[in-house]
Design a protein around this motif. Sequence first.
Motif, PDB file in Angstrom:
ATOM      1  N   TYR A   1       0.828  -1.206   0.000  1.00 37.22           N
ATOM      2  CA  TYR A   1       0.000   0.000   0.000  1.00 37.22           C
ATOM      3  C   TYR A   1       0.866   1.262   0.000  1.00 37.22           C
ATOM      4  O   TYR A   1       0.568   2.242  -0.682  1.00 37.22           O
ATOM      5  CB  TYR A   1      -0.907  -0.020   1.227  1.00 37.22           C
TER       6      TYR A   1
ATOM      7  N   LEU B   1       2.129   1.644  -3.511  1.00 32.21           N
ATOM      8  CA  LEU B   1       1.072   2.088  -4.432  1.00 32.21           C
ATOM      9  C   LEU B   1       0.798   3.581  -4.291  1.00 32.21           C
ATOM     10  O   LEU B   1       0.677   4.305  -5.286  1.00 32.21           O
ATOM     11  CB  LEU B   1      -0.225   1.314  -4.152  1.00 32.21           C
ATOM     12  N   ASN B   2       0.701   4.033  -3.053  1.00 36.76           N
ATOM     13  CA  ASN B   2       0.337   5.434  -2.856  1.00 36.76           C
ATOM     14  C   ASN B   2       1.454   6.399  -3.240  1.00 36.76           C
ATOM     15  O   ASN B   2       1.197   7.452  -3.821  1.00 36.76           O
ATOM     16  CB  ASN B   2      -0.118   5.675  -1.425  1.00 36.76           C
TER      17      ASN B   2
ATOM     18  N   SER C   1      -5.318   0.125  -6.020  1.00 38.37           N
ATOM     19  CA  SER C   1      -5.179   0.714  -4.683  1.00 38.37           C
ATOM     20  C   SER C   1      -6.503   0.728  -3.927  1.00 38.37           C
ATOM     21  O   SER C   1      -6.525   0.839  -2.708  1.00 38.37           O
ATOM     22  CB  SER C   1      -4.589   2.118  -4.779  1.00 38.37           C
TER      23      SER C   1
END
Lengths: 133, 384, 262
Positions: B136, B139-140, B168
């Motif tokens: 995560y 991804l962000n 996401s």
Amino acid sequence: MYNAGKIIIGIVIFLALITAPFWYNLAKPSAPPKLELGTQEKQCVESKAFMQANHMVLLDQWRDEVVRDGKRIYVNSAGKQFNMSLQNTCTKCHSTKTKFCDRCHTYLNVAPNCWDCHIAPKEQEKLAGRSDK
Amino acid sequence: MLEKALRGNKSYFAWIGFLLILVGMGFGFYLRQLGFGLGVTGMSRDVSWGLYIGQFTFLVGVAASAVMLVLPYYLHNYKVFGKITILGEFLAVAAVTMCLSFIVVDLGRPDRAFNVLLYPTPNSVLFWDMVVLNGYLFLNIFVGWTVLEAEAKSVPPPKWIKPFIYLSIPWAVSIHTVTAFLYAGLPGRGFWLSAIMAPRFLGSAFAAGPALLILICLFLRKYTKFDAGWEAIQSLAKIVTYAMILSVFFVLCELFTVFYSQIPEHMYHFLYLFVGLHGHTGMMPWMWASTILAAIALIVLINPKTRNSPGTLAIGCAAVFFSLWIEKGITLVITGYIPSPLETITEYHPTLTEIGIVVGVWALGFLIMSVLYKVALTVKTESA
Amino acid sequence: MDDTRRSFLKIAGLSMLGFGAKPVVDAVAGAGGPKFEKDPKAFNGKRWAMVVDQQKCLKAKDGCKDCVLACNSAHNIPSFNNPKDEIKWIWQTSFEHAFPGQENPYINDYIKTSLKGLPFLVLCNHCDNPPCVRVCPVQATFRRPDGIVAMDYHRCIGCRFCMAACPYGARNLNWSDPRPFIKKENPEYPTRTRGVVEKCNFCSELLAVGKLPACVEACKEKALVFGDLEDPNSEVRELLRTRPTIQRKPQLGTRPQIYYIL
Ligand code: SF4
Ligand code: SF4
């Protein structure tokens, strides 16, 4: 490529910096320490050359066999049996940890953490006991 | 783009400097813990997780809440969130970094943390938590940065980023579900052994995260040139309202099951939490504070008048945030251990060192957030 | 600094172990060896278990703790003398704590009068379906084929997930270095280091050389009976066949392997 020259110089400086400790160590040769075995025994569980190079790997393997597979006997290449135990086998011969293990480890600047848990042999008492005889 | 964070006015640098000092202080305390062991904390044989894991749990929720912006904006093409989606993503980056830091400071042997990768163990929920949290984070950072970079160059974001954005969305749900499963799958811990744990976590996450975002947007509107847009803030406020209602509802469900069934192992924890058990009332003030804050939040947010005015909205959002911070950051973890499986009661009091480390990690999170926001807002105000 | 280097070495060491160890041993091996074997004296059980007979324990002198003391000195258990840091592998506690949820005024009365308020021994149950093993992210705690739930102190990262998962409070973290708190070191057995979790190991180090667990040996009244459940002629099976026994929290599905005769 923009600034190729600068980038290359940068890379060289970077490499020089991160490898600095190696150069530093190369530049100061010092005599290897004299090790005292603390025993009359001539033969370790494997040959001297093998133990010098690989004792840490062998100990890791002993650890895994004992802890995870419950096997405690090591049969060496000559067929001789040993109880796989740092604390109860190795240190019975290598009874002077400070003059054997530590000297070399200090020289090589490695700090294995075996002794955080495994109890080191009592050196003073051992010597006293011997002089009694 | 990062160089944009190096330009700013006096108060920006004063803020960064202040955070750096806090981070340094926290690090100093952490060195103390590294030297002595976790014994410097208030944790004990009976209460073996404390503030660290509590903060971790709360922040996973804050991180997951980015999805409340990403989903309407990218999936439903809700243009109003265009300006602030990046704020959500960067908030998630800061929050996940804090989560990972809290896990590391909680380890007894942080030097062995890599064992989790050396001996991957799929039957352990903690292993999966590491996987989803790191994923995560990646991804962000990746999505936020790529989209922002495109905006800085005044071109539309590249097409290949879309799959990552869509990924996401379920990923955000997964981080909080997996974190709930850390607790909800343990036999013999009646307080956590509840199927509603994951929905409850998500409910509170989607209230606390966006509430924090509203507070940030209100702050930026007042003190900087960046205006998120009143409509965006209002939409967020509705999300917070519904999520908070759900969150309270889920807790009430929990209370019904526990008190109507009257199973002691489940009931004792809730008794300890709300009225104290055998004279031990350590969590009681916290829980009531959280309850009262939740009530205030609901009153302020459900009423359209108070929701629509910036002043009262800020109060409502602050109430949501702190109510849920207490609930998940403090009471949820600690009460699980009181009473212990042997039905003895050991209470928990964090030490100064422990609190210092917690503050340090929060400061680190705010530092990351401030820097990323500085970059994002500079890009936004320049391209506007 | 020391810590980072240490962990680097450890990773280097571990990766060597993974990729390099076998060839190294093979290199010395040649045709004949080396080999790893079990001690021929070792006790080989298929499913170790223990029965605690309160009726026999009742015959011991008042306040007898021989079993606990034997364990503490065999395993270098530190005594911190405070409940916060305390490490316990086997200890005594009252019926209501050992069997929460099973107490009622009449059984409490029975314990008070017929058992003279005798405390109950509690320890790791070496569960057949151990939640501690299920949650450990690095397999530092694992179930051996003989049913013993073992710890690998070299691997534990101190996350304490297992402490949350164990429904019997059998696990302990070393909140600080235990060494200064060990009264008298047993040179045969290692100590632990700060930051790792430890618990009863059913004396696997003694079973491996053909000895019974220290607590079992220490009990003069023979109140602790240890044996193999898969062996129908074992003493534990005989006791379980002839006497009614209870377990701690069997409803949790952990299948605990310590049985109690009231
Ligand atoms: S008693 Fe606790 S520590 Fe022992 S095997 Fe069962 S769950 Fe694991
Ligand atoms: S504390 Fe150690 S044994 Fe327990 S779950 Fe974590 S790594 Fe495994």
